[in-house]
Design a protein around this motif. Structure first.
Motif, PDB file in Angstrom:
ATOM      1  N   GLU A 240       4.210 100.678  -7.682  1.00  0.00           N
ATOM      2  CA  GLU A 240       4.161  99.822  -6.503  1.00  0.00           C
ATOM      3  C   GLU A 240       3.546 100.618  -5.357  1.00  0.00           C
ATOM      4  OE1 GLU A 240       7.354 100.626  -7.719  1.00  0.00           O
ATOM      5  OE2 GLU A 240       8.149  98.802  -8.632  1.00  0.00           O
ATOM      6  N   GLU A 241       2.787  99.946  -4.511  1.00  0.00           N
ATOM      7  CA  GLU A 241       2.167 100.664  -3.401  1.00  0.00           C
ATOM      8  C   GLU A 241       2.128  99.800  -2.152  1.00  0.00           C
ATOM      9  OE1 GLU A 241      -2.162 101.364  -3.770  1.00  0.00           O
ATOM     10  OE2 GLU A 241      -2.013 100.317  -5.689  1.00  0.00           O
ATOM     11  N   ALA A 242       2.043 100.484  -1.014  1.00  0.00           N
ATOM     12  CA  ALA A 242       1.932  99.810   0.276  1.00  0.00           C
ATOM     13  C   ALA A 242       1.029 100.643   1.182  1.00  0.00           C
ATOM     14  CB  ALA A 242       3.317  99.651   0.905  1.00  0.00           C
ATOM     15  N   PRO A 243       0.136  99.975   1.915  1.00  0.00           N
ATOM     16  CA  PRO A 243      -0.131  98.536   1.897  1.00  0.00           C
ATOM     17  C   PRO A 243      -0.943  98.138   0.663  1.00  0.00           C
ATOM     18  CG  PRO A 243      -1.653  99.638   3.366  1.00  0.00           C
ATOM     19  CD  PRO A 243      -0.692 100.686   2.915  1.00  0.00           C
ATOM     20  N   ALA A 244      -1.136  96.833   0.451  1.00  0.00           N
ATOM     21  CA  ALA A 244      -1.911  96.349  -0.688  1.00  0.00           C
ATOM     22  C   ALA A 244      -3.390  96.648  -0.471  1.00  0.00           C
ATOM     23  CB  ALA A 244      -1.706  94.843  -0.874  1.00  0.00           C
ATOM     24  N   PRO A 245      -4.044  97.306  -1.425  1.00  0.00           N
ATOM     25  CA  PRO A 245      -5.473  97.624  -1.256  1.00  0.00           C
ATOM     26  C   PRO A 245      -6.319  96.355  -1.122  1.00  0.00           C
ATOM     27  CG  PRO A 245      -4.518  98.884  -3.065  1.00  0.00           C
ATOM     28  CD  PRO A 245      -3.503  97.860  -2.682  1.00  0.00           C
ATOM     29  N   GLY A 246      -7.299  96.411  -0.239  1.00  0.00           N
ATOM     30  CA  GLY A 246      -8.277  95.333  -0.123  1.00  0.00           C
ATOM     31  C   GLY A 246      -7.808  94.118   0.644  1.00  0.00           C
ATOM     32  N   LEU A 247      -6.635  94.156   1.225  1.00  0.00           N
ATOM     33  CA  LEU A 247      -6.134  93.010   1.973  1.00  0.00           C
ATOM     34  C   LEU A 247      -6.547  93.166   3.437  1.00  0.00           C
ATOM     35  CD1 LEU A 247      -4.395  90.627   0.936  1.00  0.00           C
ATOM     36  CD2 LEU A 247      -2.431  91.723   2.026  1.00  0.00           C
ATOM     37  N   SER A 248      -7.204  92.150   3.973  1.00  0.00           N
ATOM     38  CA  SER A 248      -7.639  92.222   5.370  1.00  0.00           C
ATOM     39  C   SER A 248      -6.468  91.980   6.302  1.00  0.00           C
ATOM     40  CB  SER A 248      -8.728  91.178   5.631  1.00  0.00           C
ATOM     41  OG  SER A 248      -8.182  89.871   5.586  1.00  0.00           O
ATOM     42  N   ASP A 249      -6.635  92.320   7.570  1.00  0.00           N
ATOM     43  CA  ASP A 249      -5.586  92.089   8.559  1.00  0.00           C
ATOM     44  C   ASP A 249      -5.255  90.603   8.670  1.00  0.00           C
ATOM     45  OD1 ASP A 249      -5.377  94.772   9.095  1.00  0.00           O
ATOM     46  OD2 ASP A 249      -6.692  94.712  10.860  1.00  0.00           O
ATOM     47  N   THR A 250      -6.297  89.765   8.541  1.00  0.00           N
ATOM     48  CA  THR A 250      -6.079  88.316   8.617  1.00  0.00           C
ATOM     49  C   THR A 250      -5.230  87.829   7.451  1.00  0.00           C
ATOM     50  OG1 THR A 250      -8.185  88.004   9.760  1.00  0.00           O
ATOM     51  CG2 THR A 250      -7.224  86.066   8.681  1.00  0.00           C
ATOM     52  N   GLN A 251      -5.557  88.313   6.238  1.00  0.00           N
ATOM     53  CA  GLN A 251      -4.789  87.927   5.052  1.00  0.00           C
ATOM     54  C   GLN A 251      -3.362  88.462   5.126  1.00  0.00           C
ATOM     55  OE1 GLN A 251      -7.424  89.749   2.274  1.00  0.00           O
ATOM     56  NE2 GLN A 251      -8.781  87.984   2.121  1.00  0.00           N
ATOM     57  N   ARG A 252      -3.236  89.688   5.607  1.00  0.00           N
ATOM     58  CA  ARG A 252      -1.902  90.300   5.736  1.00  0.00           C
ATOM     59  C   ARG A 252      -1.039  89.485   6.709  1.00  0.00           C
ATOM     60  NH1 ARG A 252      -3.566  95.079   6.534  1.00  0.00           N
ATOM     61  NH2 ARG A 252      -3.155  95.714   4.392  1.00  0.00           N
ATOM     62  N   ARG A 253      -1.636  89.079   7.803  1.00  0.00           N
ATOM     63  CA  ARG A 253      -0.894  88.302   8.795  1.00  0.00           C
ATOM     64  C   ARG A 253      -0.494  86.941   8.215  1.00  0.00           C
ATOM     65  NH1 ARG A 253      -3.831  89.439  12.538  1.00  0.00           N
ATOM     66  NH2 ARG A 253      -5.384  87.754  12.417  1.00  0.00           N
ATOM     67  N   ALA A 254      -1.402  86.291   7.478  1.00  0.00           N
ATOM     68  CA  ALA A 254      -1.105  84.977   6.897  1.00  0.00           C
ATOM     69  C   ALA A 254       0.039  85.061   5.889  1.00  0.00           C
ATOM     70  CB  ALA A 254      -2.357  84.399   6.231  1.00  0.00           C
ATOM     71  N   MET A 255       0.008  86.078   5.052  1.00  0.00           N
ATOM     72  CA  MET A 255       1.082  86.232   4.064  1.00  0.00           C
ATOM     73  C   MET A 255       2.400  86.568   4.752  1.00  0.00           C
ATOM     74  SD  MET A 255      -0.848  88.194   0.906  1.00  0.00           S
ATOM     75  CE  MET A 255       0.409  87.841  -0.304  1.00  0.00           C
ATOM     76  N   GLY A 256       2.346  87.411   5.770  1.00  0.00           N
ATOM     77  CA  GLY A 256       3.557  87.758   6.503  1.00  0.00           C
ATOM     78  C   GLY A 256       4.178  86.557   7.181  1.00  0.00           C
ATOM     79  N   GLU A 257       3.336  85.716   7.775  1.00  0.00           N
ATOM     80  CA  GLU A 257       3.844  84.522   8.449  1.00  0.00           C
ATOM     81  C   GLU A 257       4.450  83.541   7.449  1.00  0.00           C
ATOM     82  OE1 GLU A 257       0.438  83.170  10.579  1.00  0.00           O
ATOM     83  OE2 GLU A 257       0.691  84.597  12.241  1.00  0.00           O
ATOM     84  N   ALA A 258       3.815  83.408   6.275  1.00  0.00           N
ATOM     85  CA  ALA A 258       4.371  82.525   5.241  1.00  0.00           C
ATOM     86  C   ALA A 258       5.720  83.045   4.759  1.00  0.00           C
ATOM     87  CB  ALA A 258       3.391  82.415   4.070  1.00  0.00           C
ATOM     88  N   ALA A 259       5.844  84.368   4.596  1.00  0.00           N
ATOM     89  CA  ALA A 259       7.097  84.958   4.130  1.00  0.00           C
ATOM     90  C   ALA A 259       8.213  84.756   5.151  1.00  0.00           C
ATOM     91  CB  ALA A 259       6.896  86.447   3.845  1.00  0.00           C
ATOM     92  N   VAL A 260       7.897  84.934   6.434  1.00  0.00           N
ATOM     93  CA  VAL A 260       8.899  84.723   7.476  1.00  0.00           C
ATOM     94  C   VAL A 260       9.309  83.252   7.519  1.00  0.00           C
ATOM     95  CG1 VAL A 260       9.285  84.750   9.976  1.00  0.00           C
ATOM     96  CG2 VAL A 260       8.234  86.723   8.856  1.00  0.00           C
ATOM     97  N   ALA A 261       8.342  82.350   7.326  1.00  0.00           N
ATOM     98  CA  ALA A 261       8.662  80.912   7.285  1.00  0.00           C
ATOM     99  C   ALA A 261       9.611  80.609   6.128  1.00  0.00           C
ATOM    100  CB  ALA A 261       7.380  80.087   7.153  1.00  0.00           C
TER     101      ALA A 261
END
Length: 662
Positions: A240-261
């Motif tokens: 397992e690794e962090a952060p996910a390779p190749g994920l843009s800031d926009t994609q990271r923010r979208a996934m984070g917002e969905a997870a918080v929702a």
């Protein structure tokens, strides 16, 4: 804040919670089964209470005994760790009813996310994207088959009540569906007590990306960024690794917002993980869909701690005590890159079959806890401890941090090379090959990475016999030099006043008998002879590390002696060498006699044949369950089943005869 908590778990997570609690001035109570009376987590806590026999169902899954232990010791709260009762809504509610704080989400949140199908309906209502599939209550096999046909193959069958890869099968065609469904239901029933499944479109090159979320009782919720857990075997995580390779800031923010929702939709409190399945799109973006939510701390949480500089267990304790989250979303930042490797007692070359035994050697690299340090080890066992068949086969977690991913990969490969384990089969060398594979090095990640890199990951050759013999000789010479003084008449290395001298050994190298001799000439030059070959030999030793040269070619080997065996660890291979007794009788493996035996201790889940059945070579005969996973026993030849010697549900030991073929 609490003054005393009970840790309702074992292994490395119990040790980890105990360490954080001690730093916060909180006393801890361990619970333990009969198999864990002298375990590391018991020693790590201030008090300990026995709660039952070795099987988890009689100890770590006995919520009543755990609550009784908490009351008896005056604990104010219960930390469930992960696994066992950590996602059991009944246990969470029982703690609350007993006046104990459950260090985790409310029972209602666990219930909402505990069954995959209802959880997905809830997520759809919250606007979280879902993989197309069937999540309904009608579990008739014919209905499930029709739904799979309508979705289109390949599909994925998943246990509705579970996780960790249990009760999960990818199905490539309609013809395969009935058998796969039966296997999933059986495994789901055995693991979770619920055979309900859901069926979804199978994403052909999926990445497994999960978001660490945290929420408090004051209405605050944040994302602590993502982890990529795509490297898996048998649907279970390997790296397992962090952060996910190749994920843009926009994609990271979208996934984070969905997870918080998702967390807000169920009134979540504490640490949780929202898991997504992701797939690269043609435009370079990453599409993602909700998979499930784990309502607990995850095994891989240290990589999130490494990149954020936070202690997530401390956050858990503070939130459970009623405090607000220590930071807001805008205060959180990613620093560097971290990777975790799960060291497990298993045999990668035999379909990751779990292994048991005593850790005769367990030596790991020098570690520092992340003060932007290099290497961290989370272990719940010590050298001399036993890996038993009763619990998960994980030995430890090795975590590295570095300023960038390339350096983190190199650091992890080096740390794995400095990890020496002897006893049960283990995956340390396999993990190093994964880290050094092209796909992982280039971040070409998906859940099929291990299968795609099979040629370089499995069936690695052992240490060459000549190098094994050379390292054994170097180890022997070093031991002799340390045991005598400078008096030449006391030396045992073959020294002579004049003429050549020779030392001879009969060795067992991985079951192979080897004749080795070291010839020393009058001028001090040496020649090693091994089974007809001869090489100029030189060696130096620095503790257990030996620099060995044969005809000018150099190899560094670590030699560790235990119980009459010298265990050798080189860069890409290892071997065990024993000095043979020339008077000992030779042992010859018997030919197959028709006896099919259990490859490890476990429970017989099912027999797939009955007495009198004619079977073909390779046909599945029985299914065993051990260490939370199913293993199929196949026929080594064509024949007829003469007798079944156990019944489904029986617990058997390693080597027990299961059935007999004629």
């Amino acid at each position: 804040m609490f003054t005393k908590i009970l840790i309702a778990n074992r292994g490395e997570i119990a040790c980890r919670v105990a360490a954080t609690a001690r730093r916060m001035g909180i006393r801890t109570v361990a619970v333990f089964s009969e198999a864990d009376a002298s375990a590391a987590h018991v020693a790590a806590c201030d008090e300990a209470v026995a709660i039952g026999p070795a099987p988890a169902k009689d100890s770590y899954l006995r919520g009543d005994r755990i609550i009784e232990a908490a009351r008896a010791t005056g604990a104010q709260a219960v930390h469930p760790g992960y696994g066992f009762l950590s996602e059991n809504e009944g246990f969470a509610q029982a703690c609350a009813d007993a006046g104990l704080v459950f260090i985790g989400p409310p029972a209602a949140a666990i219930r909402a996310m505990g069954l995959k199908a209802p959880a997905k309906a809830l997520m759809a209502a919250a606007g979280v994207p879902l993989v197309p599939g069937y999540h309904g209550d009608d579990q008739d096999p014919a209905r499930l088959q029709r739904e799979a046909d309508a979705i289109g193959y390949p599909v994925l069958i998943k246990a509705s009540a579970g996780g960790g890869g249990k009760g999960m099968r990818a199905v490539a065609s309609a013809a395969e569906f009935p058998d796969a469904l039966a296997a999933c239901r059986r495994e789901a029933k055995n693991s979770f007590g619920d055979e309900a499944v859901l069926v979804e479109r199978y994403v052909t090159r999926p990445r497994h990306i999960e978001i660490q979320v945290f929420a408090d009782t004051h209405g605050n919720a944040v994302s602590l960024f993502e982890r990529d857990c795509s490297v898996q075997r048998r649907h279970q995580k390997v790296l397992e690794e962090a952060p996910a390779p190749g994920l843009s800031d926009t994609q990271r923010r979208a996934m984070g917002e969905a997870a918080v929702a998702a967390a807000r939709a169920v009134g979540y409190v504490g640490a949780g993980t929202v898991e997504f399945i992701a797939e690269p799109a043609a435009d370079g973006e990453v599409r993602f869909w909700f998979m499930e939510m784990n309502t607990r701390l995850q095994v891989e949480h240290p990589v999130t701690e490494a990149i954020t500089g936070l202690d997530l267990v401390e956050w858990q304790l503070r939130v459970a005590a009623g405090e607000p989250l220590p930071l807001k979303q805008e205060d959180l930042r990613i620093h560097g890159h971290a990777i975790e490797a799960r060291l497990c007692a298993e045999n990668p070359d035999k379909q990751f079959l779990p292994s048991t035994g005593t850790l005769r050697v367990f030596r790991t690299p020098e570690t520092v806890r992340f003060a932007r340090g290099d290497v961290r080890l989370d272990a719940g066992v010590r050298e001399g401890d036993a890996i038993t068949p009763f619990y998960d086969p994980m030995i430890a977690k090795l975590i590295v941090w570095a300023p960038d991913r390339a350096t983190a990969c190199a650091r992890l490969a080096q740390a794995l090379a400095q990890t020496f384990i002897v006893g049960p089969h283990h995956n340390a060398a396999f993990l190093r090959r994964v880290v050094r594979s092209r796909s992982f090095a280039e971040a070409d990640l998906d859940t099929a990475l291990i299968e795609r890199e099979r040629a370089v990951l499995f069936d690695a050759p052992p240490l060459e016999v000549r190098w094994a013999a050379a390292a054994f000789v170097s180890h022997t010479l070093a031991a002799q030099a340390a045991a005598v003084d400078a008096d030449p008449w006391s030396r045992r290395d073959g020294w002579r006043v004049a003429g050549d001298s020779a030392m001879r050994w009969s060795l067992d190298v991985a079951g192979q008998t080897v004749a080795a001799s070291l010839v020393t000439s009058r001028d001090g030059t040496r020649r090693l002879q091994v089974d007809g070959g001869a090489w100029a030999f030189a060696a130096t030793a620095n503790g257990d590390v030996h620099e060995v040269q044969l005809d000018g070619h150099r190899q560094r080997v670590t030699a560790l002696a235990r119980g009459g065996v010298v265990y050798l660890f080189a860069d890409e291979a290892q071997a065990a060498v024993t000095l043979r007794d020339p008077l000992a009788r030779e042992a010859h493996p018997a030919a197959f006699t028709g006896r099919l035996t259990a490859p490890m201790p476990g429970r017989v889940s099912a027999f797939l044949v009955k007495a009198g059945d004619a079977v073909k070579a390779g046909q599945a005969l029985a299914v065993m369950e051990a260490m939370k996973m199913e293993h199929t026993i196949v026929s080594p030849k064509a024949g007829t089943v003469e007798a079944l010697l156990f019944t489904a549900g029986d617990q058997v030991g390693e080597g027990a005869e299961l059935l007999r073929l004629g």
